[in-house]
Design a protein around this motif. Structure first.
Motif, PDB file in Angstrom:
ATOM      1  N   ALA A  43       4.230   3.979   1.064  1.00 58.40           N
ATOM      2  CA  ALA A  43       3.559   1.659   1.648  1.00 58.40           C
ATOM      3  C   ALA A  43       3.481   1.421  -0.161  1.00 58.40           C
ATOM      4  O   ALA A  43       2.085   1.031   0.026  1.00 58.40           O
ATOM      5  N   GLN A  62       0.260   4.547   4.265  1.00 57.63           N
ATOM      6  CA  GLN A  62      -0.091   4.517   5.401  1.00 57.63           C
ATOM      7  C   GLN A  62       0.099   5.461   6.059  1.00 57.63           C
ATOM      8  O   GLN A  62       0.963   6.242   6.859  1.00 57.63           O
ATOM      9  N   THR A 106      -3.273   0.809  10.838  1.00 61.66           N
ATOM     10  CA  THR A 106      -3.145   1.353   9.824  1.00 61.66           C
ATOM     11  C   THR A 106      -4.119   1.435   9.063  1.00 61.66           C
ATOM     12  O   THR A 106      -5.056   0.042   8.795  1.00 61.66           O
ATOM     13  N   LYS A 108      -4.610   2.996   4.612  1.00 60.04           N
ATOM     14  CA  LYS A 108      -4.195   3.613   3.526  1.00 60.04           C
ATOM     15  C   LYS A 108      -4.741   4.802   2.702  1.00 60.04           C
ATOM     16  O   LYS A 108      -6.689   5.018   2.946  1.00 60.04           O
TER      17      LYS A 108
END
Length: 166
Positions: A43, A62, A106, A108
């Protein structure tokens, strides 16, 4: 931590009461299920496909909850870059806060690494995969696309590391 404390208490109590001591397994976040149904994808970051840099680069990953229940993550995942030769295990930064992921949500984390375009031999690794173990034990693999990496496992201040999940 709770598991270690329980083991220590059992050992301190001796064989006398060992039949009543139990070990509590660790979980990702107390009172919350670990994230098992997830997908990982690259990502962004400063790293370029194919590598070629002699600088410190970043590659963001991600994590998407692909399950139908909320799950939680706390801390930094374990990341090992693998190849036909010896793997490189990246250091984990400490800290982080609990991240709750509802279905479809999501989070990260960032892999920071020293790229390498010209060295050869034992000081570099040419990874083909990043094996990620999330807090709670879920293991996923990503295809490494960022080129060669300078080995840092033995460094006093490693330039290859993984951030906590946000």
């Amino acid at each position: 931590m709770q598991r270690t404390r329980n083991i220590a208490l059992c050992l301190a109590a001796g064989a006398f009461v060992s039949s009543v001591c139990t070990v509590v397994p660790a979980v990702a976040v107390p009172g919350s299920p670990a994230c098992k149904d997830v997908t990982l994808s690259w990502a962004g970051g400063t790293a370029k496909t194919g590598g070629g840099s002699d600088r410190q680069e970043t590659a963001r990953v991600q994590i998407k909850n692909s399950g139908d229940h909320t799950c939680s993550l706390l801390g930094a995942p374990s990341v090992m870059l693998t190849t036909n030769g010896a793997p490189e295990t990246l250091s984990q930064q400490s800290g982080g806060t609990s991240v709750s992921l509802g279905p479809g949500r999501t989070a990260k984390f960032t892999i920071t690494f020293l790229g390498d375009s010209g060295k050869s031999g034992n000081e570099i690794i040419r990874p083909d995969q990043a094996v990620v173990t999330l807090p709670g034990g879920t293991v996923k693999t990503l295809t490494w696309q960022w080129g060669s990496v300078t080995r840092q496992e033995a460094a006093s201040y490693p330039g290859n590391f993984v951030s906590p999940i946000t």
